[in-house]
Design an enzyme around this catalytic site. Structure first.
Site, PDB file in Angstrom:
ATOM      1  N   ASP A   9       4.207   9.453 -11.072  1.00 36.84           N
ATOM      2  CA  ASP A   9       5.622   9.409 -11.492  1.00 36.84           C
ATOM      3  C   ASP A   9       6.057  10.592 -12.362  1.00 36.84           C
ATOM      4  O   ASP A   9       7.163  11.113 -12.175  1.00 36.84           O
ATOM      5  CB  ASP A   9       5.933   8.099 -12.232  1.00 36.84           C
ATOM      6  CG  ASP A   9       6.194   6.950 -11.269  1.00 36.84           C
ATOM      7  OD1 ASP A   9       6.312   7.202 -10.055  1.00 36.84           O
ATOM      8  OD2 ASP A   9       6.272   5.801 -11.732  1.00 36.84           O
ATOM      9  N   HIS A  29      10.458   4.448  -2.791  1.00 39.33           N
ATOM     10  CA  HIS A  29       9.832   3.994  -1.550  1.00 39.33           C
ATOM     11  C   HIS A  29       9.606   2.479  -1.582  1.00 39.33           C
ATOM     12  O   HIS A  29       9.896   1.778  -0.641  1.00 39.33           O
ATOM     13  CB  HIS A  29       8.504   4.741  -1.386  1.00 39.33           C
ATOM     14  CG  HIS A  29       7.668   4.807  -2.636  1.00 39.33           C
ATOM     15  ND1 HIS A  29       8.193   5.142  -3.862  1.00 39.33           N
ATOM     16  CD2 HIS A  29       6.344   4.520  -2.863  1.00 39.33           C
ATOM     17  CE1 HIS A  29       7.241   5.092  -4.777  1.00 39.33           C
ATOM     18  NE2 HIS A  29       6.107   4.712  -4.198  1.00 39.33           N
ATOM     19  N   ASP A  35       0.870  -1.173   0.000  1.00 36.16           N
ATOM     20  CA  ASP A  35       0.000   0.000   0.000  1.00 36.16           C
ATOM     21  C   ASP A  35       0.904   1.219   0.000  1.00 36.16           C
ATOM     22  O   ASP A  35       1.912   1.254   0.707  1.00 36.16           O
ATOM     23  CB  ASP A  35      -0.925   0.022   1.209  1.00 36.16           C
ATOM     24  CG  ASP A  35      -2.038   1.034   0.998  1.00 36.16           C
ATOM     25  OD1 ASP A  35      -2.840   0.847   0.075  1.00 36.16           O
ATOM     26  OD2 ASP A  35      -2.095   2.038   1.739  1.00 36.16           O
ATOM     27  N   GLY A  87       0.958   6.307 -12.048  1.00 35.29           N
ATOM     28  CA  GLY A  87       0.514   7.228 -10.991  1.00 35.29           C
ATOM     29  C   GLY A  87       1.116   8.615 -11.137  1.00 35.29           C
ATOM     30  O   GLY A  87       1.097   9.218 -12.214  1.00 35.29           O
TER      31      GLY A  87
HETATM   32  P1  IMP Z   1      -2.683   1.819  -3.542  1.00 35.13           P
HETATM   33  O1  IMP Z   1      -1.401   1.491  -2.854  1.00 35.13           O
HETATM   34  O2  IMP Z   1      -3.120   0.742  -4.484  1.00 35.13           O
HETATM   35  O3  IMP Z   1      -3.753   2.247  -2.582  1.00 35.13           O
HETATM   36  O4  IMP Z   1      -2.419   3.042  -4.518  1.00 35.13           O
HETATM   37  C1  IMP Z   1      -1.525   4.050  -4.227  1.00 35.13           C
HETATM   38  C2  IMP Z   1      -1.608   5.158  -5.251  1.00 35.13           C
HETATM   39  O5  IMP Z   1      -0.512   6.023  -4.939  1.00 35.13           O
HETATM   40  C3  IMP Z   1      -1.397   4.704  -6.697  1.00 35.13           C
HETATM   41  O6  IMP Z   1      -2.592   4.538  -7.394  1.00 35.13           O
HETATM   42  C4  IMP Z   1      -0.616   5.881  -7.286  1.00 35.13           C
HETATM   43  O7  IMP Z   1      -1.516   6.870  -7.703  1.00 35.13           O
HETATM   44  C5  IMP Z   1       0.167   6.400  -6.092  1.00 35.13           C
HETATM   45  N1  IMP Z   1       1.509   5.777  -6.080  1.00 35.13           N
HETATM   46  C6  IMP Z   1       1.971   4.835  -5.239  1.00 35.13           C
HETATM   47  N2  IMP Z   1       3.222   4.482  -5.561  1.00 35.13           N
HETATM   48  C7  IMP Z   1       3.533   5.205  -6.645  1.00 35.13           C
HETATM   49  C8  IMP Z   1       4.703   5.248  -7.458  1.00 35.13           C
HETATM   50  O8  IMP Z   1       5.699   4.533  -7.289  1.00 35.13           O
HETATM   51  N3  IMP Z   1       4.656   6.126  -8.459  1.00 35.13           N
HETATM   52  C9  IMP Z   1       3.584   6.926  -8.720  1.00 35.13           C
HETATM   53  N4  IMP Z   1       2.470   6.896  -8.020  1.00 35.13           N
HETATM   54  C10 IMP Z   1       2.447   6.035  -6.971  1.00 35.13           C
END
Ligand code: IMP
Length: 214
Positions: free
Chosen positions: A151, A176, A71, A149
């Site tokens: 990025d 991360h 997450d 996302g």
């Molecule tokens: P979840 O972990 O599925 O709830 O989603 C986390 C959200 O954070 C993703 O849909 C992205 O929009 C954003 N996110 C998490 N990690 C990244 C990354 O490595 N790059 C870009 N966006 C990220």
């Protein structure tokens, strides 16, 4: 030595690809959750670790196998840490998320932000977690075609490229998720842990050691 099967609990293809590469050194047999079907998990915990544990537990219950979930989210200083754990829910798709962030950042001089990722592995009665964080800044206009996302808007400290201008390996060396994967790998690097995961496989795969799944 047989490999332990671990279900990767994510329907996000980009994340799956990143996690497969990052976790390759663990020597586990990582199988995408969609191999088994799909489940809806309500991500209503207050923290990344809480949500990762919710997802991993649900997939482990569903498949009867050890499951690993991630997450993650973006925390922006000028927005008091938003979108944070709501990073995915802020809009329906990546274009919408980027448009939301660009709109929310209009007029803000402070562009500091950080990505956070929590990984959770749940197997039988046990769980292991690790959290990684990557600090950086937001650019004013999207750059690059890679990644997913947010990025195209994020430049980690110490470099000038956005995550979307890097290949997967370069992003993983700063990200991360890369840091969380390294920490988790350290926690799992123990013959007793591998034996425990294999025992969990034996319980759920009909009593024999796993030889290629499904
Ligand atoms: P979840 O972990 O599925 O709830 O989603 C986390 C959200 O954070 C993703 O849909 C992205 O929009 C954003 N996110 C998490 N990690 C990244 C990354 O490595 N790059 C870009 N966006 C990220």
């Amino acid at each position: 030595m047989p490999k332990a099967v671990v279900v990767l609990a994510s329907s996000n293809r980009d994340k799956l690809l990143e996690l497969k590469t990052l976790l390759a050194p663990l020597g586990l047999d990582l199988v995408p959750g969609e191999t088994f079907g799909s489940i809806d998990v309500e991500e209503n915990a207050e923290s990344y670790v809480g949500n990762a544990l919710l997802k991993a537990s649900a997939w482990s219950d569903f498949t009867g196998l050890p499951a690993l979930a991630d997450d993650s989210g973006l925390e922006v200083e000028a927005l008091d840490g938003a979108p944070g754990v709501r990073s995915a829910r802020i809009a329906a798709d990546d274009d919408g998320r980027i448009a939301w962030l660009l709109g929310a950042m209009k007029g803000h001089k402070n562009r500091r932000a950080r990505f956070v990722a929590a990984l959770a592995l749940v197997a039988g009665e046990r769980s292991w977690t690790a959290t990684g964080c990557c600090r950086g800044s937001l650019v004013e206009a999207p750059r690059g075609d890679g990644g997913f996302g947010y990025d195209p808007l994020f430049v980690p400290d110490g470099v000038t490229k956005t995550f979307a201008e890097m290949d997967g390996e370069e992003k993983g060396s700063y990200s991360h998720r890369g840091i969380a994967a390294l920490l988790l790998a350290r926690r799992l690097d123990d013959p007793f842990v591998l034996q425990y995961l294999l025992d969990c496989n034996r319980t759920s795969l009909g009593g024999s050691d796993h030889e290629g799944f499904p």
